[in-house]
Design an enzyme around this catalytic site. Sequence first.
Site, PDB file in Angstrom:
ATOM      1  N   HIS A 103      -2.228  -1.916  -5.636  1.00  0.00           N
ATOM      2  CA  HIS A 103      -1.729  -3.283  -5.833  1.00  0.00           C
ATOM      3  C   HIS A 103      -2.939  -4.160  -6.079  1.00  0.00           C
ATOM      4  CE1 HIS A 103      -3.259  -4.032  -1.822  1.00  0.00           C
ATOM      5  NE2 HIS A 103      -2.609  -2.964  -1.423  1.00  0.00           N
ATOM      6  N   HIS A 130      -8.388  -8.764   2.409  1.00  0.00           N
ATOM      7  CA  HIS A 130      -7.524  -9.488   3.351  1.00  0.00           C
ATOM      8  C   HIS A 130      -8.334 -10.466   4.199  1.00  0.00           C
ATOM      9  CE1 HIS A 130      -3.533  -7.859   2.812  1.00  0.00           C
ATOM     10  NE2 HIS A 130      -4.016  -6.630   2.750  1.00  0.00           N
ATOM     11  N   HIS A 190      -0.889  -9.607  -0.730  1.00  0.00           N
ATOM     12  CA  HIS A 190      -0.295  -9.084  -1.965  1.00  0.00           C
ATOM     13  C   HIS A 190       1.142  -8.702  -1.653  1.00  0.00           C
ATOM     14  CE1 HIS A 190      -0.933  -5.249   0.086  1.00  0.00           C
ATOM     15  NE2 HIS A 190      -2.096  -5.760   0.419  1.00  0.00           N
ATOM     16  N   THR A 245       0.799  -1.231   0.000  1.00  0.00           N
ATOM     17  CA  THR A 245       0.000   0.000   0.000  1.00  0.00           C
ATOM     18  C   THR A 245       0.839   1.293   0.000  1.00  0.00           C
ATOM     19  OG1 THR A 245      -1.775  -1.142   1.114  1.00  0.00           O
ATOM     20  CG2 THR A 245      -1.775   1.248   1.308  1.00  0.00           C
ATOM     21  N   ASP A 260      -4.026   6.380   6.939  1.00  0.00           N
ATOM     22  CA  ASP A 260      -3.150   7.563   6.921  1.00  0.00           C
ATOM     23  C   ASP A 260      -2.249   7.572   5.679  1.00  0.00           C
ATOM     24  OD1 ASP A 260      -0.997   5.720   7.735  1.00  0.00           O
ATOM     25  OD2 ASP A 260      -1.812   5.875   9.750  1.00  0.00           O
ATOM     26  N   ARG A 261      -1.594   6.430   5.389  1.00  0.00           N
ATOM     27  CA  ARG A 261      -0.671   6.427   4.247  1.00  0.00           C
ATOM     28  C   ARG A 261      -1.381   6.635   2.919  1.00  0.00           C
ATOM     29  NH1 ARG A 261      -1.060   1.345   6.421  1.00  0.00           N
ATOM     30  NH2 ARG A 261      -1.392  -0.469   5.084  1.00  0.00           N
TER      31      ARG A 261
HETATM   32 ZN   LIG Z   1      -3.122  -1.480  -0.271  1.00  0.00          ZN
END
Ligand SMILES: [Zn+2]
Length: 550
Positions: free
Chosen positions: A357, A313, A491, A83, A166-167
């Site tokens: 991804h 996930h 992933h 990610t 956040d990312r």
């Molecule tokens: Zn991701």
Amino acid sequence: MLKKLFTALFLTTLTIQCKAQQAPLTTVNTDVPKLVVGVVVDQMRYDYLTRFYDRFGDEGFKRMMNEGFNCKNNHFNYIPTYTGPGHASVYTGTTPQIHGVISNTWYDKFKDEEVYCASDNNVNPIGTEDRAGKMSPHRLKTMTVADQNRLHTQMRGKTIGISLKDRGAILPAGHTANAAYWFLGKNEGKWITSSHYMKKLPKWVSNFNTSKKADSYLKEWNTLYDIKTYKESGTDSNTFEGGFEGKETATFPYDLKKLKDKNKGYSIIKSTPYGNSLTADFALAAVDGEDLGKDTDTDFLTVSFSSTDYVGHNFGVNSKELEDTYLRLDQDLARLLTGLDAKVGKGNYTVFLTADHGAVHVPAYLKSVKIPAGYINIDDLKAKVNNYVKETFGEEKLIKKILNNQVFFNYEILAEKKIDHEKLQNVVSHFLLQQEKVSYTFTREQLETGNYTIGLPYLIQKGFNQKRSGDVIFVFDPAVIYSFYETGTTHGSGMNYDTHVPLLFYGNGIKKGGTVTKTKITDIAPTISALLGISFPNGATGDVLPFVLK
Ligand SMILES: [Zn+2]
């Protein structure tokens, strides 16, 4: 004569090619979009567009696919497909080799600690006291296309980044963003930011938080349509899914109000399609609250839909839950686009949509249908490597860390014991290659001296940051993941299931059409830069996609 004709033909072709290549760069586009909206769908495989196509409405994915430009063969061009690196690469137009975000969390050899891609101890949470607010883009070494737009417009063009993660909010928006907002679940259920951006939440954000919108999503999650009509997924009850704490089976319906206490409070919303709805609600509120797309300086709104990743996930690629999540995301996307029509005006904005991804089918499921796949116990593998190195060199601490398929050496002990760096690389590399389910290894020496142009070595090299990466990199067999349970998916690899993701462009300056020509994730930022007539982000290594632009 013939030669002259050929020369003339050659020159004409050359001129045409140059024109086609350079037109977007040299001509001043007086009709630039007032707003660019970048949409990243977390963990979206390309084939979700085709798999769920028949059930999509006309105003969501289909509108972008049919009225915009569809790059059908778009791939990540590096490993690892995670990610943090994904969001950074989309917006910087380059790979971890240059932008430095080599993983979500990596081992910082200079500080001798594991660091998270967006964490920053030098900033403070805004809108909360929680440490979840101590985030900034400081580990991202290059600029994003939104940063370049800020520089180009003397900071008049705004940038707002939004994501549950956040990312997913911070890395796209870049260093100069006016704001990045992410969602704090737990007991708070609100959108927060950090002092990197501001001292205090603006009124529209605190209003949104006090409106208790998040609470409205603590409701039942059942399928959007009759579950019997969900043909593009496996059975609702199977052995390949995780599920929620406090519920015996991973089957519909899910009572979120009831389940929330055992699943980290408001955080449970993130793991359902309602997290995407909440993201769309907040993005539309941002367009109003920040007056995005209202003047002649182009603004940027970066939106990342994260719930798709949590659902993937937890339940896997082939689950009913995933099918339902995409049918609902289609509706949220439609709501976002029609909202933009009303607020900014059709034709005044440009949207691109991609993913950070893809994902592999649940390996246990693949095995059940006879496709090679499996699981690896990473702790066992680490122990084996450590033991072997200890036996071979008679020294215990030569390996500092094994993380993200990378082995980091202890340079101090190496120097002290006068052990040759390259020798240790080769020993570790050869040992790893003999282990079951490890299919390739690369040494620092190979990656620093070789120049790979295709295939797996190329992907590894583009993900290898000379300063931050480890000393030996290893790759697992196809569809082999490390996980303690055989449910859900993940992933990170360079296989097609992880690299092949959607890329759709739509709106101002975008042609209608599609291509099966291979494109790269790093082409997005240069293409948007060309559309806007601005410089490329400083580290960009991708190419402009000339067939996308009018
Ligand atoms: Zn991701």
